[in-house]
Design an enzyme around this catalytic site. Structure first.
Site, PDB file in Angstrom:
ATOM      1  N   SER A  81      21.606 -19.126  -2.323  1.00 28.55           N
ATOM      2  CA  SER A  81      22.373 -17.879  -2.526  1.00 28.55           C
ATOM      3  C   SER A  81      23.739 -18.192  -3.128  1.00 28.55           C
ATOM      4  CB  SER A  81      22.498 -17.089  -1.227  1.00 28.55           C
ATOM      5  OG  SER A  81      22.938 -17.859  -0.140  1.00 28.55           O
TER       6      SER A  81
ATOM      7  N   GLY B  64      19.848 -29.597  -1.236  1.00 32.65           N
ATOM      8  CA  GLY B  64      20.048 -30.909  -0.649  1.00 32.65           C
ATOM      9  C   GLY B  64      21.206 -30.991   0.320  1.00 32.65           C
ATOM     10  N   SER B  65      21.854 -29.857   0.576  1.00 29.53           N
ATOM     11  CA  SER B  65      23.013 -29.867   1.475  1.00 29.53           C
ATOM     12  C   SER B  65      22.615 -30.014   2.938  1.00 29.53           C
ATOM     13  CB  SER B  65      23.827 -28.579   1.309  1.00 29.53           C
ATOM     14  OG  SER B  65      23.052 -27.441   1.635  1.00 29.53           O
TER      15      SER B  65
END
Length: 211
Positions: A115, A44-45
């Site tokens: 990641s 959601g970034s």
């Protein structure tokens, strides 16, 4: 029982086969230098949105690109992997190898994956070498939860999703990314422009002539 050495992934019977087309020839054909733009950040970034915006700008400039997105890759190459820590490590290992191959073909490769672990991103950097560009999409957890475009945080808070980064699994913040994007201060277009500016500074792509 004697072990069959031919079953090993790494042994003296496996020899790297040189290719007839050189990296310099590929660069000349493409008109730009190859690289891997590694977008990392919480769910959601804004990783995928920014990565797609950059890919669009590069494509419109005539660059040869490809974007590897976390969800898309799990529909095929990594569909057999789960989301526990070991599976996440293997997920990133496979993506690193694929990215390196595509970069060797002369492409500008975008990878939009959470990641979450520093060690895994370090291994990707080591594998890809000087062509690796880490882009940290820095969005606070509270803001990501507020956005929650796929409803995943709500499910994670309810215990319906295990090993969810930021909730029940850690996210290790990049120490010194090449590009640091704070999404609460920038629009998607401005963030994409910041990435392109860095690519121009690194001479991955040519600067636009504004005269």
């Amino acid at each position: 029982m004697t072990e069959n050495v031919s079953d090993k992934p790494e042994n003296s019977n496996v020899v790297w086969h040189p290719t007839a087309v050189s990296p310099a020839e590929r660069r000349a054909m493409h008109g730009h230098n190859p690289c891997v733009i590694w977008y990392t950040g919480l769910s959601g970034s804004g990783k995928s949105s920014i990565a797609n915006a950059v890919d669009r700008l590069l494509f419109d400039r005539g660059c040869h690109t490809y974007l590897l997105d976390g969800d898309n890759v799990r529909h095929g190459l990594n569909r057999d992997l789960g989301f526990d820590d070991a599976a996440r490590v293997e997920n990133i290992r496979r993506i690193s190898e694929v990215s390196k191959l595509m970069q060797n073909a002369g492409l500008i490769v975008g990878t939009a994956f959470i990641s979450p672990f520093i060690a895994d991103r370090a291994l990707a950097r080591e594998l890809i070498g000087g062509h690796f560009i880490e882009v940290f999409i820095d969005t606070p957890l509270a803001e990501c939860e507020k956005r929650d475009p796929k409803g995943l945080y709500q499910k994670a808070r309810a215990g319906e999703i295990k090993h969810f980064t930021g909730i029940s699994s850690p996210y290790e913040t990049p120490i010194s990314p090449e590009v640091h994007i704070r999404t609460t201060q920038l629009s998607i277009a401005d963030a994409a422009a910041q990435v392109l500016s860095y690519l121009e500074q690194r001479q991955i792509i040519a600067s636009l002539d504004l005269d």
